[in-house]
Design an enzyme around this catalytic site. Structure first.
Site, PDB file in Angstrom:
ATOM      1  N   TYR A   1       0.899  -1.363  -0.085  1.00 21.25           N
ATOM      2  CA  TYR A   1      -0.406  -0.164   0.214  1.00 21.25           C
ATOM      3  C   TYR A   1       1.098   1.457   0.147  1.00 21.25           C
ATOM      4  O   TYR A   1       1.388   1.193   0.880  1.00 21.25           O
ATOM      5  CB  TYR A   1      -0.312   0.027   0.979  1.00 21.25           C
ATOM      6  CG  TYR A   1      -1.588   1.078   1.452  1.00 21.25           C
ATOM      7  CD1 TYR A   1      -2.420   2.186   0.833  1.00 21.25           C
ATOM      8  CD2 TYR A   1      -2.569   1.645   2.857  1.00 21.25           C
ATOM      9  CE1 TYR A   1      -2.767   2.480   0.443  1.00 21.25           C
ATOM     10  CE2 TYR A   1      -2.962   2.831   2.369  1.00 21.25           C
ATOM     11  CZ  TYR A   1      -3.435   3.145   1.912  1.00 21.25           C
ATOM     12  OH  TYR A   1      -4.367   4.101   2.070  1.00 21.25           O
TER      13      TYR A   1
ATOM     14  N   LYS B   1      -1.837  -1.484  -3.894  1.00 17.91           N
ATOM     15  CA  LYS B   1      -2.728  -0.412  -3.724  1.00 17.91           C
ATOM     16  C   LYS B   1      -1.909   0.946  -3.847  1.00 17.91           C
ATOM     17  O   LYS B   1      -0.779   1.440  -2.650  1.00 17.91           O
ATOM     18  CB  LYS B   1      -3.054  -0.641  -2.594  1.00 17.91           C
ATOM     19  CG  LYS B   1      -4.144   0.293  -2.434  1.00 17.91           C
ATOM     20  CD  LYS B   1      -5.336   0.666  -0.745  1.00 17.91           C
ATOM     21  CE  LYS B   1      -6.502   1.662  -0.359  1.00 17.91           C
ATOM     22  NZ  LYS B   1      -6.577   1.123   0.723  1.00 17.91           N
TER      23      LYS B   1
END
Length: 295
Positions: A138, A167
């Protein structure tokens, strides 16, 4: 390691608190998760930025993780956010999530001291060595203080076996294009920037990690379905319809705006934990007006 073919709308529930904010409201958390699954969301991701993970102590974090996984009960995949300032506690959380049935964990490298690329790489490597489930890398420098270059991200995914997904939440669509180039489009990418949903799907994102389904799940799902079908005109129309809300919740902070929106929808999820403040009256009225246009 079990493969996870994750696609679609990955929904981020808030963490509800009691009226005084001193304890987790597990019953409301269960209600919110059921609501997201029943609406058609493809996966649930508790304990991200929306879930105020950074504001929970370890006992509370464990409670939310365990309750979320139990509530989902394998109906859809669950990706648990395990980010922490220390590698040691991130590993503890990752092991806890795996032991309680998580399908994957999401790791944001949070920093007080500026981390070198070597330190970021080893952070992911050590977490990966401790568990046997996939890791979603992320990147969100706005909340973590750490900005990973596409080159570093591609290297981590290539060399650390468990890290299989990315992400991307910088709000820079060029990051996704660069990652696609570096990996020959082999890295599954997930959009974490709500106002870039349309562009991200066009850039090849296979999923959208978002808190918006707490308020407008049908519109989010229809946008994904239109993008998947290659219907650009419909996808564009659906995106522009929901864009004012996507911009509002990003600017106002996800825990604050989503909890206010849930209250407007008749669900009391409490207020954000201090130092975050509840949405003020003027902004609540503005949010209500936006939601009225989407009903």
């Amino acid at each position: 390691m079990t493969e996870l073919n994750l696609k679609g709308i990955i929904a981020y529930p808030v963490t509800p608190f009691s009226a005084c904010g001193e304890r987790i409201d597990g019953d409301t958390l269960g209600l919110l998760i059921d609501r997201l699954i029943d609406s058609g969301c493809h996966a649930i991701a508790p304990l991200g930025s929306t879930g105020e993970s950074a504001y929970l102590n370890d006992k509370e974090w464990d409670e939310v993780a365990e309750r979320s996984l139990s509530q989902v009960n394998r109906r859809v995949p669950v990706i648990v956010g395990i980010s922490d300032l220390t590698t040691q506690n991130a590993i503890r959380r990752a092991r806890f999530a795996q032991a309680h049935g998580a399908d994957a964990v999401m790791v944001l490298p949070v920093s007080y001291w500026k981390l070198s690329e070597r330190e970021i790489y080893r952070h992911y490597s050590r977490i990966a060595q401790a568990i046997d489930i996939p890791i979603m890398l992320y990147n969100n420098p706005a909340t973590s203080g750490v900005d990973m270059s596409p080159e570093l991200i591609a290297r981590i995914v290539r060399e650390v076996d468990n890290v299989t997904m990315v992400k991307e939440s910088t709000g820079d669509i060029q990051r996704m294009h660069r990652l696609a180039q570096l990996s020959d489009r082999r890295i599954p990418m997930y959009n974490g920037s709500n106002p870039l949903a349309l562009e991200a799907f066009a850039a090849g994102a296979v999923g959208w990690c978002t808190a918006a389904p707490n308020l407008i799940p049908a519109l989010n799902l229809r946008l994904y379905e239109a993008a998947l079908a290659g219907d650009l005109q419909q996808a564009r129309d659906l995106f522009y319809r929901q864009l004012p809300l996507l911009q509002f919740i990003l600017k106002g902070g996800l825990p604050t705006t989503i909890k206010a929106g849930l209250t407007l929808c008749g669900i009391d999820a409490g207020v954000p934990r201090l130092p975050l403040e509840a949405l003020d009256e003027a902004e609540t009225e503005r949010l209500a007006a936006i939601l009225d246009t989407l009903r």
